[in-house]
Design an enzyme around this catalytic site. Structure first.
Site, PDB file in Angstrom:
ATOM      1  N   GLU A  97      -9.694  -0.492  -1.768  1.00 30.16           N
ATOM      2  CA  GLU A  97      -9.310   0.631  -1.419  1.00 30.16           C
ATOM      3  C   GLU A  97      -9.512   1.673  -2.619  1.00 30.16           C
ATOM      4  O   GLU A  97      -9.655   2.870  -2.714  1.00 30.16           O
ATOM      5  CB  GLU A  97      -8.052   0.879  -0.831  1.00 30.16           C
ATOM      6  CG  GLU A  97      -7.905   0.272   0.678  1.00 30.16           C
ATOM      7  CD  GLU A  97      -6.655  -0.269   1.139  1.00 30.16           C
ATOM      8  OE1 GLU A  97      -5.801   0.048   0.589  1.00 30.16           O
ATOM      9  OE2 GLU A  97      -7.011  -1.171   2.290  1.00 30.16           O
TER      10      GLU A  97
ATOM     11  N   SER B 189      -6.584  -9.482   6.535  1.00 34.03           N
ATOM     12  CA  SER B 189      -5.978  -9.553   7.811  1.00 34.03           C
ATOM     13  C   SER B 189      -5.547 -11.244   8.192  1.00 34.03           C
ATOM     14  O   SER B 189      -5.782 -11.720   8.836  1.00 34.03           O
ATOM     15  CB  SER B 189      -7.272  -9.582   9.113  1.00 34.03           C
ATOM     16  OG  SER B 189      -7.457  -8.161   8.934  1.00 34.03           O
TER      17      SER B 189
ATOM     18  N   HIS C 203      -8.548  -3.156  -6.052  1.00 36.92           N
ATOM     19  CA  HIS C 203      -8.508  -3.440  -4.703  1.00 36.92           C
ATOM     20  C   HIS C 203      -9.501  -2.587  -4.262  1.00 36.92           C
ATOM     21  O   HIS C 203      -9.962  -1.136  -4.572  1.00 36.92           O
ATOM     22  CB  HIS C 203      -7.119  -2.749  -4.223  1.00 36.92           C
ATOM     23  CG  HIS C 203      -6.929  -3.288  -2.679  1.00 36.92           C
ATOM     24  ND1 HIS C 203      -7.377  -2.320  -1.699  1.00 36.92           N
ATOM     25  CD2 HIS C 203      -6.220  -4.053  -2.153  1.00 36.92           C
ATOM     26  CE1 HIS C 203      -7.264  -2.971  -0.619  1.00 36.92           C
ATOM     27  NE2 HIS C 203      -6.510  -4.088  -0.794  1.00 36.92           N
TER      28      HIS C 203
ATOM     29  N   LYS D 195       0.738  -1.115   0.023  1.00 35.80           N
ATOM     30  CA  LYS D 195      -0.044  -0.030   0.052  1.00 35.80           C
ATOM     31  C   LYS D 195       0.960   1.263   0.096  1.00 35.80           C
ATOM     32  O   LYS D 195       1.918   1.223  -0.584  1.00 35.80           O
ATOM     33  CB  LYS D 195      -1.121   0.088   1.231  1.00 35.80           C
ATOM     34  CG  LYS D 195      -1.776  -1.309   1.254  1.00 35.80           C
ATOM     35  CD  LYS D 195      -2.965  -1.347   2.075  1.00 35.80           C
ATOM     36  CE  LYS D 195      -3.773  -2.829   1.914  1.00 35.80           C
ATOM     37  NZ  LYS D 195      -4.834  -2.878   2.981  1.00 35.80           N
TER      38      LYS D 195
HETATM   39  P1  PGA Z   1      -4.729  -6.401   5.298  1.00 38.51           P
HETATM   40  O1  PGA Z   1      -4.724  -6.065   3.959  1.00 38.51           O
HETATM   41  O2  PGA Z   1      -3.943  -7.823   4.997  1.00 38.51           O
HETATM   42  O3  PGA Z   1      -3.969  -5.628   6.092  1.00 38.51           O
HETATM   43  O4  PGA Z   1      -6.188  -6.660   5.920  1.00 38.51           O
HETATM   44  C1  PGA Z   1      -5.147  -6.821   2.676  1.00 38.51           C
HETATM   45  C2  PGA Z   1      -4.978  -5.989   1.311  1.00 38.51           C
HETATM   46  O5  PGA Z   1      -5.679  -5.108   1.348  1.00 38.51           O
HETATM   47  O6  PGA Z   1      -4.789  -6.535   0.405  1.00 38.51           O
END
Ligand code: PGA
Length: 261
Positions: A108, A224, A106, A11
């Site tokens: 986001e 997660s 993604h 990210k």
């Molecule tokens: P995370 O993110 O492992 O921090 O939950 C996964 C992702 O956004 O690809």
């Protein structure tokens, strides 16, 4: 047999110094594993994908130049090859630098940049045209799961983003199921919840294309996933690996996840 993959999505994190330190630490661990052998000797590591911020792309490509089992990609691409699009990066540029993969859609990007399935379909096609392998992300939000709409939401995302393509094209895509409520929250989907959705996605692929293609396509779980829960998730039949956010920022944790098959 389909490919097992562990992917790290960094990210918008890390300074240049931190990014290179993380890459080098990871490299040492991989070297050590390959040198010392053990049950996962030579090539038995899963395929590893790293998605750093664009600005670290060439640095990471340099660090991992001769590593066949490890590829570097980007977290996003623009939907045109070139032109007057100040600030954007095209798949052609990424490919010409030696990048091989790109995340597409993604959550986001869907959430903060309003990327919808039509736009993502365009990005996916352009990535493939330029020789990048798309990792197409899908997944429902919490209210959608709570109201039992999660299958429908994921099916719709895949239908609009991927299933309009021909089998020869779509067969090159990696799918990542990432329930939005699990991303960065510490609230992982249970192995059974992940398996249920992955099996559903595989069935959709079989219905749309063929059993053979469904069997071949890699479907990653994200949300997660960490060094503690990865083994349980990866043990599920239709979970072919993970897309890891937070836990990919620490070499120790990420490498433990890599060793979780
Ligand atoms: P995370 O993110 O492992 O921090 O939950 C996964 C992702 O956004 O690809």
């Amino acid at each position: 047999m389909r490919k097992k993959i562990v992917a790290g999505n960094w990210k918008m994190n890390l300074s240049a110094e931190e990014a290179m330190a993380l890459a080098n630490e990871l490299k040492q661990k991989i070297d050590h594993q390959l040198d010392t052998g053990g049950p996962r000797q030579n090539g038995a590591l899963p395929r590893i994908l790293l998605f750093p911020p664009y600005v670290y792309l060439s640095g990471l490509i340099e660090v991992f130049r001769n590593y066949e089992g490890l590829s570097i990609g980007v977290q996003n691409i623009y939907q045109e090859e070139k032109g007057a699009y100040t600030g954007e990066v095209s798949p052609l540029m990424v490919r010409s630098m030696g990048g091989t993969h790109t995340l597409i859609g993604h959550s986001e990007r869907r959430m903060h940049f309003n990327e919808d399935d039509e736009l993502l379909a365009k990005k996916t096609a352009l990535a493939l045209k330029n020789g990048l392998i798309p990792v197409y992300c899908c997944g429902e939000m919490l209210p959608e799961r709570e109201t039992g709409k999660h299958f429908q939401v994921v099916a719709e995302q895949l239908k609009k983003g991927v299933f309009w393509m021909k089998e020869e094209e779509a067969g090159n895509i990696i799918i990542a199921y990432e329930p939005v409520w699990a991303i960065g929250t510490g609230q992982t989907a249970s192995p059974d919840q992940a398996q249920e959705m992955h099996a559903y996605i595989r069935q959709l692929i079989a219905d749309q294309y063929s059993n053979k293609m469904a069997d071949r396509m890699t479907i990653l779980y994200g949300g997660s996933c960490n060094a503690k829960n990865a083994a349980e998730l990866f043990a599920k039949e239709d979970v072919d690996g993970g897309l890891i956010g937070g836990a990919s920022l620490k070499a120790d944790d990420f490498f433990r996840i890599i060793q979780s098959f």
